[in-house]
Every structure is written in C-alpha cells, then in structure tokens.
Design a protein around this motif. Structure first.
Motif, PDB file in Angstrom:
ATOM      1  N   TYR A 137       0.822  -1.212   0.000  1.00  0.00           N
ATOM      2  CA  TYR A 137       0.000   0.000   0.000  1.00  0.00           C
ATOM      3  C   TYR A 137       0.855   1.259   0.000  1.00  0.00           C
ATOM      4  O   TYR A 137       0.522   2.233  -0.672  1.00  0.00           O
ATOM      5  N   ARG A 138       1.938   1.252   0.762  1.00  0.00           N
ATOM      6  CA  ARG A 138       2.876   2.380   0.773  1.00  0.00           C
ATOM      7  C   ARG A 138       4.291   1.849   0.555  1.00  0.00           C
ATOM      8  O   ARG A 138       4.754   0.994   1.305  1.00  0.00           O
ATOM      9  N   SER A 139       4.938   2.395  -0.441  1.00  0.00           N
ATOM     10  CA  SER A 139       6.268   1.890  -0.780  1.00  0.00           C
ATOM     11  C   SER A 139       7.313   2.219   0.280  1.00  0.00           C
ATOM     12  O   SER A 139       8.361   1.576   0.339  1.00  0.00           O
ATOM     13  N   ASP A 140       7.039   3.214   1.117  1.00  0.00           N
ATOM     14  CA  ASP A 140       8.031   3.600   2.127  1.00  0.00           C
ATOM     15  C   ASP A 140       7.887   2.804   3.417  1.00  0.00           C
ATOM     16  O   ASP A 140       8.692   2.963   4.343  1.00  0.00           O
ATOM     17  N   VAL A 141       6.864   1.958   3.534  1.00  0.00           N
ATOM     18  CA  VAL A 141       6.653   1.132   4.723  1.00  0.00           C
ATOM     19  C   VAL A 141       7.216  -0.257   4.460  1.00  0.00           C
ATOM     20  O   VAL A 141       6.854  -0.910   3.478  1.00  0.00           O
ATOM     21  N   HIS A 142       8.095  -0.717   5.341  1.00  0.00           N
ATOM     22  CA  HIS A 142       8.704  -2.037   5.188  1.00  0.00           C
ATOM     23  C   HIS A 142       7.975  -3.043   6.067  1.00  0.00           C
ATOM     24  O   HIS A 142       8.196  -3.090   7.287  1.00  0.00           O
ATOM     25  N   VAL A 143       7.069  -3.826   5.457  1.00  0.00           N
ATOM     26  CA  VAL A 143       6.403  -4.908   6.174  1.00  0.00           C
ATOM     27  C   VAL A 143       7.321  -6.122   6.113  1.00  0.00           C
ATOM     28  O   VAL A 143       7.478  -6.744   5.063  1.00  0.00           O
ATOM     29  N   HIS A 144       7.928  -6.448   7.242  1.00  0.00           N
ATOM     30  CA  HIS A 144       8.903  -7.533   7.299  1.00  0.00           C
ATOM     31  C   HIS A 144       8.230  -8.898   7.351  1.00  0.00           C
ATOM     32  O   HIS A 144       8.677  -9.853   6.705  1.00  0.00           O
ATOM     33  N   GLY A 145       7.170  -9.001   8.145  1.00  0.00           N
ATOM     34  CA  GLY A 145       6.569 -10.309   8.324  1.00  0.00           C
ATOM     35  C   GLY A 145       5.122 -10.226   8.756  1.00  0.00           C
ATOM     36  O   GLY A 145       4.565  -9.144   8.963  1.00  0.00           O
ATOM     37  N   VAL A 146       4.506 -11.407   8.893  1.00  0.00           N
ATOM     38  CA  VAL A 146       3.086 -11.516   9.193  1.00  0.00           C
ATOM     39  C   VAL A 146       2.896 -12.563  10.281  1.00  0.00           C
ATOM     40  O   VAL A 146       3.613 -13.569  10.324  1.00  0.00           O
ATOM     41  N   ALA A 147       1.929 -12.327  11.149  1.00  0.00           N
ATOM     42  CA  ALA A 147       1.511 -13.304  12.153  1.00  0.00           C
ATOM     43  C   ALA A 147       0.004 -13.474  12.062  1.00  0.00           C
ATOM     44  O   ALA A 147      -0.718 -12.515  11.746  1.00  0.00           O
ATOM     45  N   ALA A 148      -0.456 -14.670  12.336  1.00  0.00           N
ATOM     46  CA  ALA A 148      -1.889 -14.946  12.294  1.00  0.00           C
ATOM     47  C   ALA A 148      -2.442 -15.056  13.707  1.00  0.00           C
ATOM     48  O   ALA A 148      -1.788 -15.591  14.604  1.00  0.00           O
ATOM     49  N   ASN A 149      -3.643 -14.561  13.891  1.00  0.00           N
ATOM     50  CA  ASN A 149      -4.335 -14.721  15.164  1.00  0.00           C
ATOM     51  C   ASN A 149      -5.587 -15.558  14.943  1.00  0.00           C
ATOM     52  O   ASN A 149      -6.149 -15.592  13.851  1.00  0.00           O
ATOM     53  N   ARG A 150      -5.992 -16.272  15.979  1.00  0.00           N
ATOM     54  CA  ARG A 150      -7.222 -17.071  15.997  1.00  0.00           C
ATOM     55  C   ARG A 150      -7.224 -18.160  14.926  1.00  0.00           C
ATOM     56  O   ARG A 150      -8.216 -18.346  14.217  1.00  0.00           O
ATOM     57  N   VAL A 151      -6.109 -18.881  14.796  1.00  0.00           N
ATOM     58  CA  VAL A 151      -6.071 -20.014  13.865  1.00  0.00           C
ATOM     59  C   VAL A 151      -6.782 -21.206  14.496  1.00  0.00           C
ATOM     60  O   VAL A 151      -6.792 -21.376  15.720  1.00  0.00           O
ATOM     61  N   GLY A 152      -7.383 -22.043  13.638  1.00  0.00           N
ATOM     62  CA  GLY A 152      -8.190 -23.141  14.138  1.00  0.00           C
ATOM     63  C   GLY A 152      -7.429 -24.419  14.407  1.00  0.00           C
ATOM     64  O   GLY A 152      -7.900 -25.263  15.180  1.00  0.00           O
ATOM     65  N   SER A 153      -6.262 -24.582  13.763  1.00  0.00           N
ATOM     66  CA  SER A 153      -5.509 -25.821  13.914  1.00  0.00           C
ATOM     67  C   SER A 153      -4.117 -25.629  13.334  1.00  0.00           C
ATOM     68  O   SER A 153      -3.833 -24.615  12.687  1.00  0.00           O
ATOM     69  N   ASP A 154      -3.259 -26.616  13.528  1.00  0.00           N
ATOM     70  CA  ASP A 154      -1.930 -26.567  12.914  1.00  0.00           C
ATOM     71  C   ASP A 154      -2.052 -26.543  11.389  1.00  0.00           C
ATOM     72  O   ASP A 154      -1.289 -25.855  10.711  1.00  0.00           O
ATOM     73  N   TYR A 155      -3.006 -27.311  10.863  1.00  0.00           N
ATOM     74  CA  TYR A 155      -3.194 -27.328   9.408  1.00  0.00           C
ATOM     75  C   TYR A 155      -3.639 -25.955   8.899  1.00  0.00           C
ATOM     76  O   TYR A 155      -3.147 -25.471   7.874  1.00  0.00           O
ATOM     77  N   HIS A 156      -4.552 -25.326   9.639  1.00  0.00           N
ATOM     78  CA  HIS A 156      -4.999 -23.981   9.266  1.00  0.00           C
ATOM     79  C   HIS A 156      -3.819 -23.013   9.262  1.00  0.00           C
ATOM     80  O   HIS A 156      -3.651 -22.210   8.339  1.00  0.00           O
ATOM     81  N   ALA A 157      -2.975 -23.098  10.278  1.00  0.00           N
ATOM     82  CA  ALA A 157      -1.798 -22.228  10.334  1.00  0.00           C
ATOM     83  C   ALA A 157      -0.886 -22.466   9.142  1.00  0.00           C
ATOM     84  O   ALA A 157      -0.331 -21.518   8.555  1.00  0.00           O
ATOM     85  N   SER A 158      -0.727 -23.734   8.742  1.00  0.00           N
ATOM     86  CA  SER A 158       0.140 -24.016   7.598  1.00  0.00           C
ATOM     87  C   SER A 158      -0.423 -23.441   6.313  1.00  0.00           C
ATOM     88  O   SER A 158       0.328 -22.955   5.457  1.00  0.00           O
ATOM     89  N   LEU A 159      -1.754 -23.487   6.143  1.00  0.00           N
ATOM     90  CA  LEU A 159      -2.366 -22.883   4.960  1.00  0.00           C
ATOM     91  C   LEU A 159      -2.094 -21.376   4.905  1.00  0.00           C
ATOM     92  O   LEU A 159      -1.789 -20.828   3.839  1.00  0.00           O
TER      93      LEU A 159
END
Length: 439
Positions: A137-159
């Motif tokens: 969205y903004r080229s000057d913002v460095h999004v290094h990584g992502v985390a998920a909240n409220r995952v339903g299972s290990d398989y869901h997290a892997s998806l």
C-alpha cells in the motif's frame, strides 16, 4: 549524535481487534523466557495496553506518539532502550494506516520494520492477499513479516503461512482459544492489576506462540538520539530550572486512579519531587503534601467506596482551600465534582472540590489528541472518556485537536486547582507541567 542498533518490530494490523496486544504480549513473554531483554512501547496515548505489556516484558512501557511526545522525545526513548535491549517491540494503534500520525508514519519516521497481525479465523489463501496489500500500500513502509491470530488448527496455520508471497516472513500464530483472550471493558482492556490470572494467561500465550514462532530475531533498526538529551528533555533539578526539590506530591494510585504515564512520573522525579502515592479505595488518608495529583481511571466503577471517603473529601477541600496546587485529570475531575452517576443512573456524592456533576454515557463522549495553552505554557495530551460533565464554572482554556476532531476539552481553574478531561503528557512541556504542581 549517537546511533544504536537493535532488532525491532512495529506490531500492527489491518484494523483494531485483530490481536495486536495479544501477539505483542506473547512475543514479549516468549523472548523473555529465551533469556532476552525485551523493551516494549505503545504507539499513541493508550494507558491500558501498556499495563499488560509491562507484565509481559518485565519493564516499564512508555508511549510513543510523534505529535504528543514530539519526535525528539520518541527518538530519545527508543535510543535509550536500544542501548540495553536485545529486542524492541512497538505495539501500533488502530490499523496500520489509520490516523494522523498513523502507525505507518511512526514506522517510516523511525525506520521500524512492521509485523502485520491478521485475524485468520475465517480465511485461508486470502490471508496472503491481505498481507500483500498491506505490504504494497505504501512503498516507504517495510512490512517484514506476518503473524496470524485465531487459527483453528496446525493445518490452518500451515495454509496461512503457505499463502504468503515471497518477501514476507511468517513469524508465528496464536490459536482461536477463548481462555487466551484478554478481558475488556468500556475503555479497553481491563487494567493489569485487576487480572488475578494475568501472568498465567501471558505464559499460556507464550506457550501458544512457541508452537508456530519463527526463531529468528527481526532485522536490526538504527536508533539515533540527535539531540543527545534524555527522554525527560534534559530537565534536571536546580535553580532556574523549575526545581521541585523538597516538594511533596501526593498521587492517587489504585484501581480507580490508574492512568499514569510513567514518563510523567519521570519528569517529577527528575525535578527532585518527593512522590507520595496513596489509595483512596484502600482507605489511605491524604499524605502530608504540598501538591495533589488525581489522575484518570475508573471512579465510576467504585462509586460506593469513593463516596464513603468523606474524610478524604474534607482533606482535599482543606488542601484546596489553603490555595495549594491540585491537578485533577479525567477520572480525577469526576471525583473532584459534587456528584457522579454511573450508566444506570446510580448517583453518589464525590469530593465537592468543583461545582457540578457528571454521568456516564453509553457512547464515547470524548476522544482524541489535545493541546491546551495554559497560563503555565502549552501542554499536549489526549482525551478518552464516556462521561458527560456539567461543570458550574468558567473554563480558563479550551483544548484544540490537531486532527480537527470534535473533542475539544475545557480546562477549569479555581485558585491552584486545575481540572480537565485531558490527560496531560508532562514531557511535552516539563516546565509547564511542573508549574501546575509547584507550591
């Protein structure tokens, strides 16, 4: 100018309610358990999230706001933290690009890589698309990584992890588990001091985070202190520098009066003031003092106990009548009035320092950053409350909102008492703040 490098992340999200505080707390506690020293900050003027994050990290959590603090204050605090920490986490406010200044603005200004927390509870591959949108969205913002909240299972997290495009790191996840939720009420999270099981919850969050966590530290950011001054703006006690040496400041502090910026206390200590904390709820008498500070909090949840403190009411009125300084902020203002009613209309007598009464409303009555030009000087801060007050006294000043918002709080003055819904941030003008409490 000195520069210090330290691994750091600004923890943000697409919106409020995605789980920023839970993820920040889980990361902080998990890294502490790995033997690292973690320093956490909170973007914006919030009081409640920092209480939880302080427990998670084991160190005080200070506010960072480019407008309320000023850039020099923000940089000085981060530089000082980088000199001693192994990891710096800054919890953002609202969504990544919301507000002015936004969390994104803070990240760009300070060179902070961003961790985007996304609620993955109702999606799979679309998780990656949303993450990519935040990153581009903004080229000057460095999004290094992502985390998920409220995952339903290990398989869901892997998806969710597999959906991320190249260049975005998977940093971890938290499960969809009601037992890990941090309780809330009308102003936000329940204060940390009221959560008996908070440490157990933080440990459980850290355990859950460990299941999917990246073991690599985030990239190091460079933190410079361009002015070379301390985070207290170089204020030291001494002649001509607004010394508070020998001045005893009584400060209410308990579940009813818990909104205290640690930076404000630092300003008072740097000026050599003697801080005397007391609990109105516990029945503590007003300490022998030269000045009184009644900070914000939740007086509306403790009407019976506060109304019964007629001895404290009298002591405060005697203090005020003697022309001694008294600062009443937000919840302190409500306690200083003649009466306060909760949402159900239950009304109780308060201290009677200021003519008028107030009642809690079902919707927000004040929200936003504030600046007030007082006789002592200009002070910045913020307002956030559900109460409507009818104060039978003229205002000596009215705050302005830098974003053009509708909240513009009045400031009332009777002799040496200053009362307002504004929570003042003392480092924005330490000398002006000290003059409010100087005999």
């Amino acid at each position: 100018m000195s520069t210090q490098h330290c691994p750091a992340l600004l923890v943000s999200a697409p919106a409020s309610g995605q789980g920023k505080t839970s993820v920040t707390a889980a990361m902080a506690r998990w890294h502490v358990r790995q033997g690292r020293q973690v320093r956490v900050f909170k973007a914006g003027p919030d009081f409640l999230d920092p209480m939880v994050l302080e427990r998670a990290s084991g160190a005080p959590v200070y506010q960072l706001d480019l407008w309320m603090n000023g850039e020099a204050d923000v940089r000085a605090r981060l530089h000082a933290a980088a000199c001693e920490a192994d990891l710096i986490l800054v919890e953002g406010v609202m969504g990544l690009f919301d507000g002015a200044p936004s969390s994104a603005d803070l990240a760009v200004q300070l060179g902070l890589p961003v961790l985007a927390v996304i609620d993955g509870s109702a999606m799979a591959q679309t998780f990656g698309a949303l993450a990519l949108g935040l990153a581009r969205y903004r080229s000057d913002v460095h999004v290094h990584g992502v985390a998920a909240n409220r995952v339903g299972s290990d398989y869901h997290a892997s998806l969710l992890a597999q959906s991320l495009p190249d260049g975005l790191q998977w940093l971890g996840a938290l499960p969809r588990d009601p037992t890990l939720a941090l309780p809330e009420r009308h102003l936000g999270l329940v204060p940390a001091g009221e959560m008996d099981s908070l440490d157990a919850t933080l440990d459980a969050l850290a355990d859950a985070w460990a299941r999917h966590a990246s073991t690599a530290l985030p990239p190091a950011a460079a933190f410079s202190n361009a002015t070379g001054e301390s985070a207290q703006s170089g204020l030291e006690a001494g002649p001509g520098n607004e010394s508070m040496a020998g001045v005893r400041v009584a400060i209410a502090r308990d579940d009813a009066f818990c909104f205290l910026y640690p930076a404000n206390l630092d300003v008072l200590r740097a000026a050599a003031a003697e801080l005397r904390f007391f609990s109105p709820l516990a029945g503590d008498p007003l300490p022998e003092c030269d000045a009184v500070w009644l900070p914000g909090g939740y007086p509306e949840l403790h009407l019976g106990a506060l109304s019964a403190r007629t001895d404290l009411h009298m002591a405060l009125r005697t203090h005020h009548g003697a022309g001694k300084p008294l600062l009443a902020e937000c919840g302190g203002l409500l306690f200083a009035l003649e009466a306060l009613a909760d949402r159900d209309g239950v009304t109780r007598r308060m201290a009677g320092l200021l003519p008028g009464h107030a009642r809690l409303q079902p919707r927000l009555a004040g929200l936003g950053l504030q600046e007030v030009l007082l006789p002592e000087g200009a002070l910045r801060g913020h307002t956030f409350h559900y109460a409507m007050a009818d104060v039978v006294a003229p205002a000596i000043a009215t705050a302005t909102n830098p974003n053009g918002g509708p909240s513009r709080e009045a400031v009332f003055r009777d002799r040496r008492m200053t009362a307002s819904f504004v929570h003042f941030y003392f480092p924005s003008n330490p000398i002006a703040a000290l003059r409010l409490l100087q005999p």
